[in-house]
Write an enzyme that holds these catalytic residues in place. Structure first.
Site: not given
Lengths: 715, 113
Positions: A354, A391
């Protein structure tokens, strides 16, 4: 004590404290480790002056004993001690750290706090999802010991080639919490085991789970101003402990057996040919900024674990209050230890990071050219076969899609794929050229890295579901209690004529077609496709594009949709099966646009309304291309040739077809201009085109043809 | 209610009857008993009769995991008569794949197997 153990001099205590027998411990490994005689505790702090081990009986608010580490038990900055004869089943432990409280220097020590071990492998305190915590408990998140005795039998990570992967992004609780799920323990790891047959029938082979590390659903919990319903930290992008699975996701969490239950899920998925990828959040922790709770890191060694401004405040590149100091060598090692632990002990197949751009920032926040953490992970021997997916952006404005430091290992969530597909799909002019690059695996972005560096997606947990992407022009996030300010505004969505729910049959028909168009493009693009759980059955969030706080039907997978929208499910299954059958769709490296095997046509060729004449003009809203079967896997595999025409314009166009290979005819696999069941044809039942030289493609329609010998189809 | 353990050996079958609650405090006792019973000459099967067991904590499961791995392939483990809550704990953590879970057992049949 066993006979073997008793013969060793290092198995005898040298110290005693209030009846507890002690010995200097091993500095490695960090954390609490079961030994033949007791438990070895090892914890790090570079700025503390003293450390005390605090032991509890399970669940008790008052400690059973507090044992200060004798000065001779500290080596360097590591406090290590073995405590003899502890019952690992009933033990909870924490630490008190004494040191300076001087925020302007980065220090926030507070000896009144009991701190959780950052290496805790089981964490109690939130044993059952949603059960209101005892806020008077001075130790909220309670470190426990884990056993590594799970019987894996012959299992190990599957190592499916990344080009063959179809990823399915899901939330543990959402998948089975809905009353319609029909499972025994809704919302748990165990319940997912009951849904494995569904995942298999869908055809996905990688289950990507949104965060499963222990988090606190009560973090920032608050009543919904409109309904009074409690809004919680539902998605879990806020880690309490990196080494512990979330107890509240386990039906056995109240018994402290979440480790076994989660391992059993992984093992069972592996038996069924499905990998497990974890969405991991190393960019920040649940401690928030200076006003947040002190759980662990802040009290152990604030200055080491967090990126701090020169004034001692928290940098906020994550958008959540603090930023983990990932390129500090200590923190970097913790991340590495953590991932190795999950790969080795839980047999995890891959990790999705993330806001991974943060992992490439130095302790002052500046982006690094050669981030040591990313390099370390890329070359680590334990992680060598794990998928690593970034990401590749953060909330501090660093956007590295296409340029993330990859070391030949990292793939990326391709945000540009998502944006290009959405713009093309809704009919923006002049998007054909970019769409072609994205379909081809984004060679313009990942030239040396190959098509599999691109994780392609049209939707993810962040943002609209597929149904809502074709049903809403704008977000509708009032239920989040932030006056519709939260969530992305640049959705590139189109409601097909009416905002939200409607019974207009034309609008509904167009939406069905648009969902199919998106799925068809996604699942025939080079690279690695990722589906958002529920998109295959048109799950809606009623226009909410940021459902992070809802433990309700905005997030829960409604299993009745598998019947209501069975035709879309069938369409998705058919496309995934088609992808599995056709290696021309699954290339590790980029296609060349040239004939490399002497078949007479290039591996990929671009077409327009006339064969061999693509239209990249500013008005083009369509494109067509052919994948040559003779080039499958560089010419080493046999495959059919496939022709695809994507018409995103509202007008019908005629497309001249390239010649199919000798002795073959074009057969229709998909035509989204047709209503179910004629939108997709099962393998072997594809009807042949009467005229293999030409086809009409309706407005906003995808047609996929496959070249087969005339006798193969129903011809 | 405290755990009561009562063990008997019938030829190649050892039976360990459990009643009460199997929690962390008594797990070690069961572990020792299991090793002792499996150590009898000629024992090929260990039956845990759980029909009177009302609760099992993770420590209890650990004993089963331990027994399975310690005793190896040579000894078969049978869990008999587990009550629903106990059976569910065993199933949720996946241990039921490593043992035979039966409702009742027949000593003669086990002995001749």
């Amino acid at each position: 004590m066993s006979a073997v153990a008793s013969g060793r001099i290092d198995y005898y205590p040298t110290h005693e404290h209030e009846g507890f027998k002690l010995r200097a411990g091993s500095v490695y490994p960090f954390g609490a480790t079961l030994t033949p005689t007791g438990v070895n505790f090892s914890v790090f702090s570079s700025h503390a002056e003293r450390c005390t081990l605090v032991l509890f009986d399970k669940g008790a608010q008052a400690p059973r004993v507090e044992i200060p580490f004798p000065p001779e038990f500290r080596i360097g900055n590591v406090y290590a001690m073995t405590v003899f004869d502890l019952d690992a089943e009933t033990l909870e432990y924490g630490y008190r750290m004494e040191g300076p409280y001087a925020p302007e220097e980065g220090h926030r020590f507070d000896a009144t706090k009991i701190l959780m071990d950052p290496y805790a492998r089981v964490i109690g305190g939130r044993d059952e999802w949603g059960r209101t915590p005892d806020w008077d408990d001075p130790y909220q998140h309670r470190a426990r010991l884990a056993f590594d005795d799970f019987d894996w039998e012959h299992d190990r990570p599957l190592e499916i080639p990344i080009e063959d992967l179809v990823v399915y992004e899901a939330h543990v609780r959402s998948l089975t919490r809905h009353p319609s799920s029909g499972v025994r323990n809704p919302g748990t790891f165990a319940a997912i085991r009951e849904k494995i047959p569904y995942l298999k029938s869908l055809g996905v082979n990688c289950l990507e789970l949104m965060p499963v590390y222990e988090f606190d659903e009560f973090e920032h919990s608050r009543p919904n101003p409109e309904t009074g319903e409690l809004l919680v930290n539902y998605w879990g992008y806020s880690t309490v402990g990196f080494f512990a699975p979330k107890a509240g996701y386990a039906a056995t969490g109240r018994l402290g057996m979440q480790v076994d239950e989660f391992k059993k899920l992984v093992k069972e998925l592996h038996v069924n040919g499905i990998e497990v990828m974890l969405d991991v959040v190393f960019n920040h922790t649940a401690e928030g900024n200076e006003r947040g709770p002190t759980i662990s890191f802040r009290g152990l060694d604030n200055k080491t674990y967090y990126m701090l401004t020169p004034e001692g405040y928290y940098f906020n590149f994550s958008g959540t209050g603090n930023t983990l100091n990932c390129n500090n060598p200590i923190v970097r090692n913790m991340v590495l230890d953590c991932l190795r632990y999950w790969a080795a002990e839980y047999h995890i197949d891959g990790f999705r990071f993330d806001l991974a751009a943060i992992l490439g920032r130095d302790p002052s926040g500046a982006p690094l050219n050669n981030p040591p953490l990313l390099e370390t992970l890329a070359y680590d021997p334990v992680l060598a076969k794990c998928k690593l997916v970034a990401e590749a952006w953060d909330a501090g404005g660093l956007y590295q899609v296409g340029s993330f430091p990859a070391y030949g290992r990292w793939a990326e969530w391709n945000g540009r794929y998502r944006d290009a597909l959405r713009k093309f799909l809704k009919g923006d002019a002049g998007r054909a050229g970019e769409m072609a690059n994205r379909i081809a695996g984004s060679p313009d972005m990942y030239g040396d890295r190959g098509a599999t560096a691109s994780i392609n997606f049209v939707t993810a947990h962040d943002g609209f579901t597929l149904h809502d992407l074709v049903s809403y022009d704008g977000k509708h996030n009032l239920a989040n209690g932030e006056d519709n300010r939260d969530g992305a505004n640049d959705n590139e969505s189109w409601n097909c004529g009416v905002e939200g729910a409607t019974d207009d049959p034309e609008v509904l028909r167009l939406r069905r077609r648009q969902m199919r168009n998106a799925l068809a493009i996604l699942l025939t693009s080079q690279g690695v496709p990722m589906l958002l759980s529920g998109d295959e059955v048109a799950r809606t969030q009623h226009g909410n594009n940021n459902t992070y706080c809802h433990d309700n039907e905005l997030n829960w997978f409604d299993w009745t949709l598998t019947e209501t929208n069975a035709d879309l499910l069938r369409f998705t299954q058919g496309l995934i099966a088609f992808r599995a059958q056709h290696p021309v769709l699954r290339n590790r490296w980029h296609l060349s646009g040239r004939d490399l095997v002497g078949s007479g046509v290039p591996d990929i060729s671009w077409h327009g309304r006339r064969a061999w004449e693509p239209d990249w003009g500013p008005d083009a809203r369509y494109l067509a291309f052919m994948l040559d079967g003779a080039h499958a896997r560089g010419g080493r595999a046999q495959d059919d040739s496939i022709y695809l025409a994507f018409n995103a314009h509202w007008e019908t166009y005629g497309f001249e077809l390239p010649q199919p290979p000798h002795g073959r005819r074009w057969h229709v696999f998909v035509n989204t201009g047709m209503e179910a069941p004629h939108d997709i044809h099962p393998h072997g039942d594809e009807p042949p085109l009467d005229d293999s030289s030409h086809i009409l493609v309706g407005g906003r329609t995808v047609v996929i043809l496959v070249a087969k010998a005339a006798a193969e189809g129903n011809g | 209610m405290a755990l009561e353990i009562s063990s008997t050996v019938h030829g190649s079958v050892a039976v360990i009857e459990l009643s009460g609650e199997l929690d962390a405090g008594v797990a070690q006792r069961l572990r020792d008993e299991t090793v002792a019973m499996a150590g009898h000459d000629g024992v090929r099967t260990v039956v845990f009769d759980m029909s009177e067991l009302t609760f099992m904590a993770s420590a209890g499961l650990r004993v089963l995991v331990f027994a399975k791995q310690k005793l190896g392939q040579g000894v078969e483990l049978v869990i008999a008569g587990a009550q629903p809550a106990v059976a569910e704990t065993i199933e949720l953590t996946g241990f039921h794949h490593s043992v035979d879970m039966v409702e009742t057992y027949d000593l003669d049949a086990l002995g001749n197997a």
